[in-house]
Design a protein around this motif. Sequence first.
Motif, PDB file in Angstrom:
ATOM      1  N   ILE A 129      11.835  -5.531  -5.605  1.00 17.96           N
ATOM      2  CA  ILE A 129      11.726  -3.841  -5.111  1.00 17.96           C
ATOM      3  C   ILE A 129      10.082  -4.113  -5.160  1.00 17.96           C
ATOM      4  CG2 ILE A 129      11.174  -1.890  -5.630  1.00 17.96           C
ATOM      5  CD1 ILE A 129      13.334  -1.509  -6.468  1.00 17.96           C
ATOM      6  N   VAL A 130       9.530  -5.265  -6.217  1.00 17.76           N
ATOM      7  CA  VAL A 130       7.990  -5.560  -6.188  1.00 17.76           C
ATOM      8  C   VAL A 130       7.785  -6.288  -5.341  1.00 17.76           C
ATOM      9  CG1 VAL A 130       6.434  -6.599  -7.819  1.00 17.76           C
ATOM     10  CG2 VAL A 130       7.954  -4.644  -8.866  1.00 17.76           C
ATOM     11  N   SER A 131       9.221  -7.531  -5.474  1.00 12.73           N
ATOM     12  CA  SER A 131       8.685  -8.835  -3.905  1.00 12.73           C
ATOM     13  C   SER A 131       7.913  -7.976  -2.472  1.00 12.73           C
ATOM     14  CB  SER A 131       9.385  -9.619  -3.762  1.00 12.73           C
ATOM     15  OG  SER A 131       9.726 -10.021  -5.597  1.00 12.73           O
ATOM     16  N   THR A 132       9.890  -6.699  -2.837  1.00 12.84           N
ATOM     17  CA  THR A 132       9.330  -6.754  -0.886  1.00 12.84           C
ATOM     18  C   THR A 132       7.940  -5.894  -0.377  1.00 12.84           C
ATOM     19  OG1 THR A 132      11.788  -6.253  -1.018  1.00 12.84           O
ATOM     20  CG2 THR A 132      10.642  -4.626  -0.076  1.00 12.84           C
ATOM     21  N   PHE A 143       5.104  -8.013  -0.086  1.00 14.19           N
ATOM     22  CA  PHE A 143       4.706  -8.906   0.552  1.00 14.19           C
ATOM     23  C   PHE A 143       5.672  -8.105   1.926  1.00 14.19           C
ATOM     24  CE2 PHE A 143       6.323 -12.430  -2.982  1.00 14.19           C
ATOM     25  CZ  PHE A 143       5.584 -12.653  -2.867  1.00 14.19           C
ATOM     26  N   GLY A 144       5.841  -6.882   1.437  1.00 11.77           N
ATOM     27  CA  GLY A 144       6.206  -6.371   2.802  1.00 11.77           C
ATOM     28  C   GLY A 144       7.362  -6.486   3.498  1.00 11.77           C
ATOM     29  N   VAL A 145       7.873  -5.633   4.094  1.00 13.76           N
ATOM     30  CA  VAL A 145       9.613  -5.570   4.378  1.00 13.76           C
ATOM     31  C   VAL A 145      10.184  -7.112   5.424  1.00 13.76           C
ATOM     32  CG1 VAL A 145      10.056  -2.679   4.169  1.00 13.76           C
ATOM     33  CG2 VAL A 145       9.186  -4.000   6.119  1.00 13.76           C
ATOM     34  N   ARG A 166       9.666   3.347   4.774  1.00 12.48           N
ATOM     35  CA  ARG A 166       8.148   3.971   4.739  1.00 12.48           C
ATOM     36  C   ARG A 166       7.947   4.314   3.084  1.00 12.48           C
ATOM     37  NH1 ARG A 166      11.888   7.632   5.484  1.00 12.48           N
ATOM     38  NH2 ARG A 166      12.083   9.373   4.226  1.00 12.48           N
ATOM     39  N   PHE A 167       8.825   4.098   2.154  1.00 10.87           N
ATOM     40  CA  PHE A 167       8.417   3.846   0.637  1.00 10.87           C
ATOM     41  C   PHE A 167       7.736   2.663   0.129  1.00 10.87           C
ATOM     42  CE2 PHE A 167       9.305   1.851  -3.313  1.00 10.87           C
ATOM     43  CZ  PHE A 167       9.009   3.369  -4.421  1.00 10.87           C
ATOM     44  N   PHE A 168       7.589   1.702   1.100  1.00 10.48           N
ATOM     45  CA  PHE A 168       6.812   0.067   0.433  1.00 10.48           C
ATOM     46  C   PHE A 168       5.636   0.394   1.421  1.00 10.48           C
ATOM     47  CE2 PHE A 168      11.006  -0.716   0.002  1.00 10.48           C
ATOM     48  CZ  PHE A 168      11.372  -1.287  -1.176  1.00 10.48           C
ATOM     49  N   GLY A 169       5.025   0.884   2.178  1.00  8.22           N
ATOM     50  CA  GLY A 169       4.282   0.608   2.937  1.00  8.22           C
ATOM     51  C   GLY A 169       3.454  -0.821   3.279  1.00  8.22           C
ATOM     52  N   GLU A 170       2.370  -0.887   3.339  1.00  7.98           N
ATOM     53  CA  GLU A 170       1.770  -1.867   3.687  1.00  7.98           C
ATOM     54  C   GLU A 170       1.774  -3.369   3.315  1.00  7.98           C
ATOM     55  OE1 GLU A 170       0.456  -2.866   7.087  1.00  7.98           O
ATOM     56  OE2 GLU A 170       1.549  -0.817   7.018  1.00  7.98           O
TER      57      GLU A 170
END
Length: 197
Positions: free
Chosen positions: A92-95, A98-100, A143-147
């Motif tokens: 989760i932290v990596s996503t 670095f982005g989806v 959208r949870f991850f954002g940019e």
Amino acid sequence: MEGLARLRRRVAAYAAHDDPLTSAANWIALVVAWNQPFYPLYLWAAVGADKIAPSFLTFMSTPIFLAVPAVAKRHALAARVLLPLTGIANGIVSTKAFGVGSGAEIFLVPCALIGAALFRPSERAIGLVVVALSAVAHSIPLRFFGEPLAGYTAADNSAMVGLNALSAATLIVFIGLLLSGAMPAPDQRGDQVPRRK
């Protein structure tokens, strides 16, 4: 050479456990921890030195992976649960970092494999929870991850997808070989440290 042999013996003693599944979990955790410091170097080669800073966030999980064998000496089941939960959190932290588009969520696949393979029939409910948590983490809305935390281009994302896919596939093969007995853990070989009583 003697120093390396001594280090190898110490690592083998640290990872050793009477329970083969817990021993496997210990070795998986140590291999992941050993490889984490190299990830920024791989990323440097893939996307350039100016975009590797987010990779240092993944080091937050390194001490936890390193602690899995220590936990196993007190509670084997807790250690086998800690391993995939740490991997899921790191995915989760990596996503986020670095982005989806980076393909970092592919590391959730080895976590699900661990949930499916490192728990006995009597522990099946725990293993299924780990598999379910891996699936839930993979299904987190974009959208949870954002940019991402750096300005990665489409070419950067393509390079990271390739890097992450290769890394995850290598880990999956390692887990498969370890659990199949095709590649015994060092503490399972006759010339290594004896098992703890």
